[in-house]
Design a protein around this motif. Structure first.
Motif, PDB file in Angstrom:
ATOM      1  N   LEU A  67     -34.010  -6.862 -81.244  1.00 34.18           N
ATOM      2  CA  LEU A  67     -33.707  -5.509 -81.714  1.00 34.18           C
ATOM      3  C   LEU A  67     -32.394  -4.981 -81.163  1.00 34.18           C
ATOM      4  N   ASP A  68     -32.102  -5.287 -79.905  1.00 35.61           N
ATOM      5  CA  ASP A  68     -31.017  -4.529 -79.271  1.00 35.61           C
ATOM      6  C   ASP A  68     -30.448  -5.248 -78.064  1.00 35.61           C
ATOM      7  N   GLU A  69     -29.377  -4.705 -77.554  1.00 36.24           N
ATOM      8  CA  GLU A  69     -28.711  -5.251 -76.363  1.00 36.24           C
ATOM      9  C   GLU A  69     -27.946  -4.107 -75.684  1.00 36.24           C
ATOM     10  N   TYR A  70     -27.866  -4.183 -74.374  1.00 31.15           N
ATOM     11  CA  TYR A  70     -27.031  -3.223 -73.647  1.00 31.15           C
ATOM     12  C   TYR A  70     -25.557  -3.547 -73.874  1.00 31.15           C
ATOM     13  N   VAL A  71     -24.738  -2.541 -73.870  1.00 32.74           N
ATOM     14  CA  VAL A  71     -23.293  -2.747 -73.975  1.00 32.74           C
ATOM     15  C   VAL A  71     -22.704  -2.862 -72.577  1.00 32.74           C
ATOM     16  N   GLY A 141     -36.489   0.285 -81.417  1.00 34.91           N
ATOM     17  CA  GLY A 141     -35.216  -0.286 -80.983  1.00 34.91           C
ATOM     18  C   GLY A 141     -34.656   0.724 -79.995  1.00 34.91           C
ATOM     19  N   PHE A 142     -33.359   0.965 -80.053  1.00 35.41           N
ATOM     20  CA  PHE A 142     -32.807   2.041 -79.227  1.00 35.41           C
ATOM     21  C   PHE A 142     -32.314   3.176 -80.133  1.00 35.41           C
ATOM     22  N   HIS A 179     -24.574   2.842 -73.031  1.00 32.31           N
ATOM     23  CA  HIS A 179     -24.525   2.486 -74.453  1.00 32.31           C
ATOM     24  C   HIS A 179     -25.297   1.188 -74.735  1.00 32.31           C
ATOM     25  N   CYS A 180     -25.701   1.082 -75.971  1.00 30.67           N
ATOM     26  CA  CYS A 180     -26.403  -0.122 -76.416  1.00 30.67           C
ATOM     27  C   CYS A 180     -25.953  -0.411 -77.842  1.00 30.67           C
TER      28      CYS A 180
END
Ligand code: F6R
Length: 261
Positions: A67-71, A141-142, A179-180
């Protein structure tokens, strides 16, 4: 309407969902799974790993999209979702690493990363089954409150609440990225089957808003009400604020055996 299933505890939830994922892979060996991170889905992955150990299944063709990832976390950071997915999902389940995708949180590539990810999902034929957790802010998700129901993969700013909630994975709350990059609610809604799991009373308000509240961008979880095939699996605590709980239990108890979730 979402199907709401109340189970005894997180392990029971994991077994129920893992059985459904196993059946999907048996029917479609190159199934596309939507993968969630965080604490909630861990019992699903653990139960799947046990199932594959007990009754081996060829999962070499299974594909997955996180779904997601950290920036901005350095490559290989243990709490990057790429690392988490490798550690908690790819390795224990024996998936083919090249088949499992995580959006790139590398700041250098961000302007193109969202569109690239969307194209990859489309090329794979879309997600068959999307595992979801829910944040205390109601995020899927985020996608924090205010996210468009049509949104696609893009950069979002995490709320202070979400950063505080995820501080347990980092040395301090300040270390949680601001941020993500996350699949949008529009991306998530394109998956063919959404399976949302929540445990604990901390999730009760978000679950009630998602399942029974008004459909509003202020409660991103309510986007599930716009989807034709949603399964919500909750323990008693996470179910505790649902108004129609008796009906959900009744429907589950009387579910036709042929139906599956
Ligand atoms: C994780 C994700 C989030 C989490 C949510 C709940 O990939 O997208 O929506 O599902 O923050 O996190 P946990 O399960 O840790 O309570």
């Amino acid at each position: 309407m979402a199907e709401v299933i109340v189970v005894e505890n997180a392990d029971a939830a994991g077994e129920l969902i893992a059985a459904s994922i196993r059946a999907l892979i048996e029917a479609r060996p190159d199934a596309v799974l939507g993968l969630a991170t965080g604490s909630t889905p861990l019992p699903i992955y653990r139960s799947l790993a046990r199932s594959f150990a007990d009754r081996p299944l060829d999962v070499s063709q299974v594909r997955g999209f996180s779904l997601d990832e950290y920036v901005g976390l350095p490559a290989g950071h243990p709490e990057s979702y790429r690392s988490v997915i490798t550690r908690d999902v790819v390795t224990p389940l024996g998936l083919t690493p090249g088949n499992i995708h995580v959006p790139s949180g590398d700041p250098a590539g961000l302007p193109a990363a969202g569109a690239d990810y969307e194209r990859a999902i489309v090329r794979a034929g879309g997600v068959d089954l999307q595992i979801l957790g829910i944040g205390r802010t109601g995020h899927l998700g985020f996608n924090e409150p205010g996210s468009s129901f049509e949104s696609l993969t893009r950069v979002k700013t995490l709320t202070p609440q979400t950063r505080a909630d995820n501080a347990r994975f980092f040395a301090s709350a300040d270390d949680v990225p601001v941020h993500c990059i996350t699949q949008g609610l529009g991306t998530i809604r394109r998956a063919r089957h959404l399976v949302l799991l929540a445990v604990g009373e901390g999730k009760a308000a978000a679950i009630a808003a998602a399942v029974e509240g008004p459909v509003t961008a202020s409660q991103p979880g309510s986007a599930i009400q716009l989807h034709p095939h949603v399964t919500v699996v909750v323990d008693e605590a996470a179910a505790s604020m649902l108004a129609n709980l008796d009906y959900y239990r009744y429907a589950w108890a009387n579910k036709p055996a042929w139906q599956g979730i």
